[in-house]
Design a protein around this motif. Structure first.
Motif, PDB file in Angstrom:
ATOM      1  N   HIS A   1      33.820  10.843  52.847  1.00 25.53           N
ATOM      2  CA  HIS A   1      34.485  10.522  54.109  1.00 25.53           C
ATOM      3  C   HIS A   1      35.876   9.994  53.796  1.00 25.53           C
ATOM      4  O   HIS A   1      36.085   9.332  52.789  1.00 25.53           O
ATOM      5  N   HIS A   2      36.823  10.284  54.661  1.00 26.87           N
ATOM      6  CA  HIS A   2      38.173   9.751  54.537  1.00 26.87           C
ATOM      7  C   HIS A   2      38.497   8.973  55.798  1.00 26.87           C
ATOM      8  O   HIS A   2      37.934   9.227  56.860  1.00 26.87           O
ATOM      9  N   PHE A   3      39.415   8.036  55.658  1.00 29.83           N
ATOM     10  CA  PHE A   3      39.798   7.172  56.766  1.00 29.83           C
ATOM     11  C   PHE A   3      41.309   7.237  56.961  1.00 29.83           C
ATOM     12  O   PHE A   3      42.056   7.364  56.000  1.00 29.83           O
ATOM     13  N   ILE A   4      41.720   7.125  58.201  1.00 27.70           N
ATOM     14  CA  ILE A   4      43.144   7.043  58.538  1.00 27.70           C
ATOM     15  C   ILE A   4      43.338   5.771  59.348  1.00 27.70           C
ATOM     16  O   ILE A   4      42.573   5.501  60.288  1.00 27.70           O
ATOM     17  N   ASP A   5      44.336   4.991  58.981  1.00 29.75           N
ATOM     18  CA  ASP A   5      44.626   3.756  59.696  1.00 29.75           C
ATOM     19  C   ASP A   5      45.056   4.067  61.127  1.00 29.75           C
ATOM     20  O   ASP A   5      45.855   4.976  61.355  1.00 29.75           O
ATOM     21  N   LYS A   6      44.512   3.332  62.091  1.00 30.42           N
ATOM     22  CA  LYS A   6      44.863   3.581  63.492  1.00 30.42           C
ATOM     23  C   LYS A   6      46.338   3.307  63.772  1.00 30.42           C
ATOM     24  O   LYS A   6      46.872   3.771  64.763  1.00 30.42           O
ATOM     25  N   GLY A   7      46.998   2.581  62.890  1.00 32.34           N
ATOM     26  CA  GLY A   7      48.427   2.335  63.034  1.00 32.34           C
ATOM     27  C   GLY A   7      49.254   3.609  62.944  1.00 32.34           C
ATOM     28  O   GLY A   7      50.405   3.645  63.374  1.00 32.34           O
ATOM     29  N   LEU A   8      48.671   4.673  62.387  1.00 36.57           N
ATOM     30  CA  LEU A   8      49.372   5.957  62.278  1.00 36.57           C
ATOM     31  C   LEU A   8      49.265   6.787  63.548  1.00 36.57           C
ATOM     32  O   LEU A   8      49.918   7.813  63.676  1.00 36.57           O
ATOM     33  N   VAL A   9      48.420   6.361  64.497  1.00 34.29           N
ATOM     34  CA  VAL A   9      48.229   7.121  65.725  1.00 34.29           C
ATOM     35  C   VAL A   9      49.441   6.949  66.638  1.00 34.29           C
ATOM     36  O   VAL A   9      49.818   5.833  66.992  1.00 34.29           O
TER      37      VAL A   9
END
Length: 77
Positions: free
Chosen positions: A45-53
């Motif tokens: 699984h990979h995660f993306i910081d919500k700050g990039l949205v």
């Protein structure tokens, strides 16, 4: 950004496919394993910081970074 839901497509600022939302965990978006890439990344699984949205539009999560850059910012677990 409470509108982020399972199975939404995550795209970069350039419209490039980054992944598909599995779920939101705290301040991170967890991507499904099928979008985990190849080689040592495959099956994780990979995660993306919500700050990039940047925005939610047309049922897609648009990031502030272009797809190629956003992929390098993913955090593995």
């Amino acid at each position: 950004m409470q509108d982020i839901r399972e199975h939404m497509e995550v795209i970069g600022a350039d419209g490039a496919h980054v992944g598909t939302v599995d779920r939101v965990e705290g301040n991170r978006i967890k991507l499904t394993r099928k979008d985990s890439g190849e080689g040592s990344h495959k099956g994780h699984h990979h995660f993306i910081d919500k700050g990039l949205v940047a925005d939610i539009e047309g049922g897609k999560v648009r990031l502030s970074a272009v797809g190629a850059v956003a992929v390098t910012m993913e955090e593995e677990k």
